[in-house]
Every structure is written in C-alpha cells, then in structure tokens.
Write an enzyme that holds these catalytic residues in place. Structure first.
Site, PDB file in Angstrom:
ATOM      1  N   HIS A  39      98.089 -56.936 -11.732  1.00  0.00           N
ATOM      2  CA  HIS A  39      98.581 -57.335 -13.058  1.00  0.00           C
ATOM      3  C   HIS A  39      98.600 -56.124 -13.989  1.00  0.00           C
ATOM      4  O   HIS A  39      98.073 -55.072 -13.636  1.00  0.00           O
ATOM      5  CB  HIS A  39      97.642 -58.393 -13.657  1.00  0.00           C
ATOM      6  CG  HIS A  39      96.300 -57.827 -13.997  1.00  0.00           C
ATOM      7  ND1 HIS A  39      95.315 -57.637 -13.050  1.00  0.00           N
ATOM      8  CD2 HIS A  39      95.795 -57.354 -15.165  1.00  0.00           C
ATOM      9  CE1 HIS A  39      94.264 -57.086 -13.627  1.00  0.00           C
ATOM     10  NE2 HIS A  39      94.515 -56.886 -14.912  1.00  0.00           N
ATOM     11  N   HIS A 120      99.401 -49.601 -17.276  1.00  0.00           N
ATOM     12  CA  HIS A 120      99.199 -49.303 -15.853  1.00  0.00           C
ATOM     13  C   HIS A 120      98.871 -50.567 -15.068  1.00  0.00           C
ATOM     14  O   HIS A 120      98.411 -51.547 -15.647  1.00  0.00           O
ATOM     15  CB  HIS A 120      98.067 -48.284 -15.665  1.00  0.00           C
ATOM     16  CG  HIS A 120      96.711 -48.831 -16.006  1.00  0.00           C
ATOM     17  ND1 HIS A 120      96.248 -48.915 -17.307  1.00  0.00           N
ATOM     18  CD2 HIS A 120      95.738 -49.362 -15.231  1.00  0.00           C
ATOM     19  CE1 HIS A 120      95.038 -49.446 -17.304  1.00  0.00           C
ATOM     20  NE2 HIS A 120      94.708 -49.741 -16.061  1.00  0.00           N
TER      21      HIS A 120
HETATM   22  P1  ATP Z   1      85.509 -56.570 -11.674  1.00  0.00           P
HETATM   23  O1  ATP Z   1      85.033 -56.292 -13.077  1.00  0.00           O
HETATM   24  O2  ATP Z   1      84.815 -57.707 -11.006  1.00  0.00           O
HETATM   25  O3  ATP Z   1      85.611 -55.356 -10.841  1.00  0.00           O
HETATM   26  P2  ATP Z   1      88.077 -56.844 -12.883  1.00  0.00           P
HETATM   27  O4  ATP Z   1      87.800 -55.579 -13.622  1.00  0.00           O
HETATM   28  O5  ATP Z   1      89.400 -57.007 -12.219  1.00  0.00           O
HETATM   29  O6  ATP Z   1      87.016 -57.104 -11.772  1.00  0.00           O
HETATM   30  P3  ATP Z   1      87.484 -58.057 -15.386  1.00  0.00           P
HETATM   31  O7  ATP Z   1      86.367 -57.089 -15.595  1.00  0.00           O
HETATM   32  O8  ATP Z   1      87.287 -59.479 -15.787  1.00  0.00           O
HETATM   33  O9  ATP Z   1      87.920 -58.089 -13.873  1.00  0.00           O
HETATM   34  O10 ATP Z   1      88.737 -57.464 -16.150  1.00  0.00           O
HETATM   35  C1  ATP Z   1      89.951 -58.145 -16.339  1.00  0.00           C
HETATM   36  C2  ATP Z   1      91.001 -57.157 -16.777  1.00  0.00           C
HETATM   37  O11 ATP Z   1      90.615 -56.581 -18.033  1.00  0.00           O
HETATM   38  C3  ATP Z   1      91.165 -55.971 -15.824  1.00  0.00           C
HETATM   39  O12 ATP Z   1      92.501 -55.528 -15.898  1.00  0.00           O
HETATM   40  C4  ATP Z   1      90.267 -54.915 -16.415  1.00  0.00           C
HETATM   41  O13 ATP Z   1      90.694 -53.619 -16.093  1.00  0.00           O
HETATM   42  C5  ATP Z   1      90.443 -55.179 -17.905  1.00  0.00           C
HETATM   43  N1  ATP Z   1      89.242 -54.782 -18.651  1.00  0.00           N
HETATM   44  C6  ATP Z   1      87.972 -55.135 -18.381  1.00  0.00           C
HETATM   45  N2  ATP Z   1      87.119 -54.625 -19.273  1.00  0.00           N
HETATM   46  C7  ATP Z   1      87.870 -53.908 -20.143  1.00  0.00           C
HETATM   47  C8  ATP Z   1      87.588 -53.130 -21.310  1.00  0.00           C
HETATM   48  N3  ATP Z   1      86.347 -52.971 -21.772  1.00  0.00           N
HETATM   49  N4  ATP Z   1      88.617 -52.534 -21.941  1.00  0.00           N
HETATM   50  C9  ATP Z   1      89.873 -52.683 -21.493  1.00  0.00           C
HETATM   51  N5  ATP Z   1      90.215 -53.394 -20.417  1.00  0.00           N
HETATM   52  C10 ATP Z   1      89.239 -54.011 -19.750  1.00  0.00           C
END
Ligand code: ATP
Ligand code: MG
EC number: 3.1.4.58
Length: 169
Positions: A39, A120
């Site tokens: 995504h 990205h």
């Molecule tokens: P995991 O954390 O289990 O590795 P994930 O990163 O795919 O999995 P989430 O952490 O719930 O799942 O993140 C959901 C989306 O939001 C992802 O695209 C992640 O890169 C983005 N994201 C998470 N934390 C942040 C942040 N602090 N700032 C910007 N984007 C974020």
C-alpha cells in the site's frame, strides 16, 4: 485501534508490486511485505479510541479526493529501518493529497504522521543490502480515485490490515 489512511493498489498492480518485492528480496534479503499488505500510506493516525473510529469512517466516506496518476519509476531506501521501497518524483500530486488530508485530520483534532512525506510503497523491511544497480527498472502507473481508512492489527504473522471505509468514487 491502530489506524492509517492509504491508497490500496488494484489487484493487477498489487501482483506487480509483489513481483518487484520478490526481486528486491532476492537481492537485498530482509522481510518481504506480503502482497495483501502492499500500500501507500498517506497518513498514520496511530492508536485511536474505538468510539472515534465511526466518526473517522463517516468523515472519510463523505469525502472525495482529487483522482490522479502516480508514476512509480525508482527504487528507494530508508537506511535506518532497512526499508526498500518503490516510488516516484518527490514533487507528485500525492504530496498535496497528503497535506490536505493532514490538515483535514488536524481540523477534527487528529494529529498524523509523517510531517515530511516521501511517497513510497514499502516492499522490504530490515533489508541487509540497499537496492543496487542490478535491480530491474521500475515503470508502473497507478491511477487512484479513492483513499481508505485501514485498521492495522498485530498477528503471529505480522500486521493484518482491514479497510474500514473509503472516500467517495
Ligand atoms: P509492523 O509494524 O508490524 O512491522 P506495519 O508497519 O506494516 O507492520 P503499522 O505499524 O500498523 O504496520 O503501520 C501501518 C502503516 O503506517 C505502514 O505503512 C507504516 O509504514 C506506517 N507507519 C507506522 N508508523 C508510522 C509513523 N510513526 N509515521 C509514519 N508512518 C507510519
Ligand atoms: Mg510499523
């Protein structure tokens, strides 16, 4: 509940991103993002109380985004977390879309990340190598019309995403 706003690729493009993720994984190792999770994040809302979710779903469902086309033509790397991604021009219309969503969220009292936005699609995490010149060229066009509110839940196999609401077509 952990929430974010995203563009979700149509099935054919999702499969194509998956192929690029496999190629990237063969070169760079690390943890490949499963096809279901590919995504573009527009706004990360973080933990929100359950009673806010309905409000957010209604808010998004009544909204229309400016449709656009995003040209993905490059590999990228965030060295810290070892993220390997595909993306395009830094100054794309997605930047305006991200900014306007951030402002609208702020107006309803929700702070979102990131502040500085690099459009990205993450393909690998904790990669052992940055993407190198041996990777094939990227040339994909993504026509988008709607953004989704997505729920992120931890599972034994990593995060599971579930779209809860969509902007109007
Ligand atoms: P995991 O954390 O289990 O590795 P994930 O990163 O795919 O999995 P989430 O952490 O719930 O799942 O993140 C959901 C989306 O939001 C992802 O695209 C992640 O890169 C983005 N994201 C998470 N934390 C942040 C942040 N602090 N700032 C910007 N984007 C974020
Ligand atoms: Mg995460």
């Amino acid at each position: 509940m952990r929430l974010f706003l995203a563009l979700v690729p149509p099935p054919a493009l999702r499969r194509r991103f998956g192929e690029l993720a496999d190629t990237a994984h063969a070169h760079c190792r690390g943890r490949r993002v499963p096809d279901d999770n590919l995504h573009l994040t527009l706004a990360f809302l973080g933990e929100q109380p359950a009673q806010r979710v309905e409000q957010l779903a209604n808010w998004l469902s009544s909204m229309r985004i400016v449709p656009g086309q995003w040209r993905l033509d490059r590999w990228g790397h965030f060295a810290g977390p070892g993220i390997v991604w595909i993306g395009g021009e830094p100054e794309s219309p997605l930047v305006q879309l991200q900014q306007s969503l951030r402002e609208e969220l702020e107006a309803i009292g929700i702070a979102s990340q990131p502040r500085r936005f690099t459009p990205h699609v993450t393909l690998l995490r904790r990669a052992e190598q940055p993407p190198g010149p041996s990777l094939p060229d990227v040339a994909e066009d993504w026509s988008y019309t709607r953004a989704a509110l997505v729920l992120s839940e931890p599972t034994d196999q990593g995060s599971r995403y579930t779209p809860l609401a969509w902007t109007r077509a």
